[in-house]
Design an enzyme around this catalytic site. Structure first.
Site, mmCIF file in Angstrom:
data_model
loop_
_atom_site.group_PDB
_atom_site.id
_atom_site.type_symbol
_atom_site.label_atom_id
_atom_site.label_comp_id
_atom_site.label_asym_id
_atom_site.label_seq_id
_atom_site.Cartn_x
_atom_site.Cartn_y
_atom_site.Cartn_z
ATOM 1 N N ASP A 251 0.793 -1.238 0.000
ATOM 2 C CA ASP A 251 0.000 0.000 0.000
ATOM 3 C C ASP A 251 0.824 1.286 0.000
ATOM 4 O OD1 ASP A 251 0.824 0.015 2.674
ATOM 5 O OD2 ASP A 251 -1.132 0.632 3.437
ATOM 6 N N GLU B 139 5.124 -10.110 4.688
ATOM 7 C CA GLU B 139 3.920 -10.748 4.154
ATOM 8 C C GLU B 139 4.147 -11.487 2.835
ATOM 9 O OE1 GLU B 139 0.381 -8.370 4.478
ATOM 10 O OE2 GLU B 139 0.761 -7.980 6.584
ATOM 11 N N TYR C 252 -4.719 -7.741 11.619
ATOM 12 C CA TYR C 252 -5.540 -6.548 11.866
ATOM 13 C C TYR C 252 -6.922 -6.930 12.371
ATOM 14 C CZ TYR C 252 -1.752 -3.907 10.002
ATOM 15 O OH TYR C 252 -0.517 -3.330 9.847
ATOM 16 N N GLU D 171 2.750 -6.417 13.435
ATOM 17 C CA GLU D 171 1.816 -5.365 12.978
ATOM 18 C C GLU D 171 0.447 -5.586 13.588
ATOM 19 O OE1 GLU D 171 1.423 -4.712 8.736
ATOM 20 O OE2 GLU D 171 3.596 -4.783 8.450
HETATM 21 C C1 GCB Z 1 -0.041 -4.843 6.169
HETATM 22 C C2 GCB Z 1 1.224 -4.455 5.509
HETATM 23 C C3 GCB Z 1 1.489 -2.960 5.618
HETATM 24 C C4 GCB Z 1 0.197 -2.189 5.388
HETATM 25 C C5 GCB Z 1 -0.791 -2.584 6.455
HETATM 26 C C6 GCB Z 1 -2.128 -1.864 6.276
HETATM 27 O O1 GCB Z 1 -0.262 -5.975 6.508
HETATM 28 O O2 GCB Z 1 2.327 -5.175 5.960
HETATM 29 O O3 GCB Z 1 2.450 -2.623 4.669
HETATM 30 O O4 GCB Z 1 0.389 -0.818 5.371
HETATM 31 O O5 GCB Z 1 -1.024 -3.948 6.376
HETATM 32 O O6 GCB Z 1 -2.354 -0.861 6.951
HETATM 33 O O7 GCB Z 1 -2.918 -2.283 5.442
#
Ligand code: GCB
Length: 667
Positions: free
Chosen positions: A206, A456, A509, A545
């Site tokens: 992204d 990832e 997430y 993350e």
């Molecule tokens: C992820 C990626 C990271 C993104 C993040 C997101 O898993 O590793 O590069 O910015 O999610 O906020 O979508």
């Protein structure tokens, strides 16, 4: 007949497919030299940073400049130029959408003088801190160097290309195109627009694909025979009282070849007060060891009252009869790392990471090196009580690595492999090369405590096992003193790479990409995912993350996605999981995504970029930053017995003991 022909086609097709799946662990070209340019008694350094001339090529004709020889004379003689700052990404400097979204080549040039004295009895080198993604360089119209891979330095000797005591011209062509065999991967396609066709660069990650001359450009001199490489490895005695610094020096030059046996080096180590604490004279192998008694080990921030202690290693290279050839100085932090299947230790003490994933990103400058921003970021890291960050998703500037050494911030050092998939031979070779260049550049930094070989990667795919076995083992062969990780996002059941790593990092997430808004679906899921990884591989685990996009100033109670309240709640639910996990000794750290808001490609899921920052893009705290600060310092106090700042908790009220019994019905 038709049957046999079609079976032949089928066999050929299967054969082609199978061959494409075969990947070999080939030898790759390795880097040389690349010591950070430093002045000394024998070396001079000049920067070529400043305003250069710039041309954007026609996207449909990216090689026009090469064919028409734009490098043979001033760029302005071939095309109208605009001024362009170096270092900086070029994308956000003008107001033009065509430059921001440009795909393909751009050109830079500038003039510079080289002193007459540089032409005598020495060598001159040209060094780029980084150009994204591919660079072609000419000096006075003659080809000087070519390099592929963003975020990593490259250099070449230009002694024979320069005019001394006269004007010179440097020309750079930079190509930002990402394809399936670049690191990271991308795709280029031609798509119809209202007036014809447009070339589109797409990628799965992204962050915005900023491009240009991102870090400083240096010219520096060395003697004819000079110290080309220094590698140090440090160790501590059992009780951390005696330090050893093992060194290995590589020399380049005629004296090295002709009189190999007569070269030797004198090495001295100075402490912070400038007092010499160790010295040794090498033999002609230029390999050996220094011992520092009553050593001050390098400790991470908040793990010790004097973190980031650095010594200075001075190396003096001599030829026969005490003839001084070259002097180079290097900062050295003395520490040890060790790891088991449950613990990761520094100087014998277990580490619990509290940190961030980050980006090199700022408005206007893009990914260009900016010392003011870098200094601010380190001040914020210390303010919030972090002790680590991952260089997601590519190597950061050498200047920031030096800052991390000085401030005691531990670095998980990541190569530029993001969302890697469709594993193939060319990709594997480049991926290994990116790690070779990274380890070569950063191996002497005490702050680097782990190598991250990917973010990832699609580790559930066919070939992922072999591919990551090759990448991990290759990295280990370059440096066995640091553990290897990768930030993985596939479910642990599908993963085929973890067994090749030393430490498992996972990204997830909860309440954002999965079960959006469900704060009641975070804590148990984090606990069970971390536990799943540990069960599968029996290795230390960290969460690399987690987070939620948050629009600064948006307040919604009860917490709702995108609000500051929501980010705070998401963090808090994770903290609860981390505290449960910390009781299992194998859980070794927590990394918020992200340190600051950053620019992304245009999509309807991002409002002005990725807003998962704890700090805004202008580096001001969101509400969750204050919460995180309280946690990080509280953790520091609990696990590392650090002091906490006086302003950590804001005074609210002195509530006396109540003699009335209240229950929740009162509230
Ligand atoms: C992820 C990626 C990271 C993104 C993040 C997101 O898993 O590793 O590069 O910015 O999610 O906020 O979508």
């Amino acid at each position: 007949m038709s049957f046999s022909l079609s079976s032949l086609f089928l066999v050929c097709y299967i054969l082609k497919f199978t061959l494409a799946l075969i990947i070999l662990n080939k030898e790759i070209e390795t880097s040389r030299g690349m010591l950070y340019p430093r002045e000394s008694e024998t070396r001079e350094v000049r920067t070529l940073d400043g305003i250069w001339n710039f041309v954007r090529s026609d996207e449909t004709n990216p090689t026009q400049g090469i064919r028409d020889g734009w490098f043979k004379d001033d760029l302005s003689k071939s095309m109208p130029t605009i001024p362009m700052p170096v270092p900086a990404s070029y994308n956000d400097i003008t107001t033009e959408q065509t430059l921001r979204d440009h795909v393909g080549t751009v050109w830079y040039d500038r003039k510079f003088f080289v002193p007459r004295s540089w032409g005598q009895d020495q060598r001159v080198w040209l060094r780029f801190g980084s150009v994204h993604y591919e660079a072609f360089v000419w000096i006075n119209g003659r080809s000087a160097v070519k390099h592929e891979m963003g975020h990593l330095p490259f250099e070449t000797e230009v002694t024979h290309l320069l005019n001394y005591g006269a004007e010179n011209r440097i020309t750079v062509m930079c190509d930002n195109a990402l394809i399936q065999t670049t690191v990271p991967q991308g795709k280029i396609s031609e798509v119809a627009n209202d007036d014809g066709v447009t070339i589109i660069q797409s990628y799965t990650f992204d962050f915005f694909n900023y491009a240009g001359i991102h870090r400083s450009v240096h010219l520096y001199t060395t003697p004819k025979t000079f110290i080309e490489e220094v590698e140090v490895k440090t160790n501590l005695s059992q009780n951390n009282s005696v330090g050893t610094v093992d060194y290995s020096i590589t020399v380049n030059g005629t004296a090295a070849n002709e009189a190999e046996n007569t070269l030797f080096a004198r090495l001295q180590i100075y402490n912070r007060e400038g007092v010499q604490v160790a010295n040794v004279t090498s033999d002609s192998k230029l390999v050996g060891s220094l011992q520092v008694d009553n050593v001050k080990p390098w400790w991470p921030y908040l793990m010790h009252s004097d973190p980031g202690y650095l010594y200075e290693l001075e190396i003096r290279l001599y030829a026969a009869k005490e003839q001084l050839l070259d002097v180079y100085r290097l900062k050295v932090g003395i520490r040890t790392l060790s790891w088991t299947n449950t613990t990761f230790l520094i100087n014998g003490k277990p580490i619990y990471f509290r940190g961030f994933g980050r980006h090199e990103d700022a408005d206007v400058r893009g990914r260009g090196l900016d010392n003011a921003l870098m200094a601010r970021d380190f001040n914020l890291l210390k303010w919030i009580g972090a002790n680590a960050y991952r260089t997601s998703h590519y190597p950061y500037s050498e200047e920031s690595m030096q800052f991390a050494d000085q401030h005691g911030i531990m670095i998980i050092d990541e190569c530029p492999s993001v969302d890697t998939e469709n594993f193939n031979q060319v990709l594997l070779d480049r991926h290994k090369s990116s790690l070779e260049q990274l380890v070569h550049r950063d191996r002497n930094h005490p702050s680097v405590v782990m190598w991250s070989i990917a973010n990832e990667p699609r580790t559930g795919q066919v070939n992922a096992d072999t591919y990551f076995q090759f990448v991990a083992n290759y990295t280990r062969s370059l440096d066995s003193t640091r553990p290897i990780t990768a930030a993985i996002a596939v479910p642990s059941n599908d993963d085929k790479a973890g067994r090749h790593l030393d430490i498992i990092s996972f990204n997830r997430y909860n309440a954002w990409y999965s079960n959006t808004g469900r704060l009641d679906m975070v804590t148990q899921r984090v606990i069970s995912e971390a536990t799943g990884w540990n069960k599968k591989y029996d290795k230390p685990v960290l969460m690399s993350e987690y987070g939620a996009d948050t629009l600064e100033g948006l307040h919604l109670q009860p917490a709702f996605v995108w609000s500051e309240e929501f980010q705070t709640e998401v963090f808090s639910r994770h903290f609860k999981a981390f505290d449960a996990l910390r009781r299992q000794k194998w859980f070794i750290g927590e990394f918020v995504w992200n340190f600051a808001d950053f620019k992304t490609a245009q999509t309807y899921t991002r409002v002005g970029g990725n807003k998962k920052g704890v700090f805004t893009r202008a580096r001001q705290p969101k509400a969750a930053a204050h919460l995180l600060r309280q946690r990080y310092f509280a953790l520091g106090r609990e696990v590392d017995q650090c002091n906490v700042p006086n302003d950590l908790f804001t005074y609210i009220v002195d509530v006396g003991a109540s003699n009335v019994n209240h229950d929740s019905a009162d509230l």
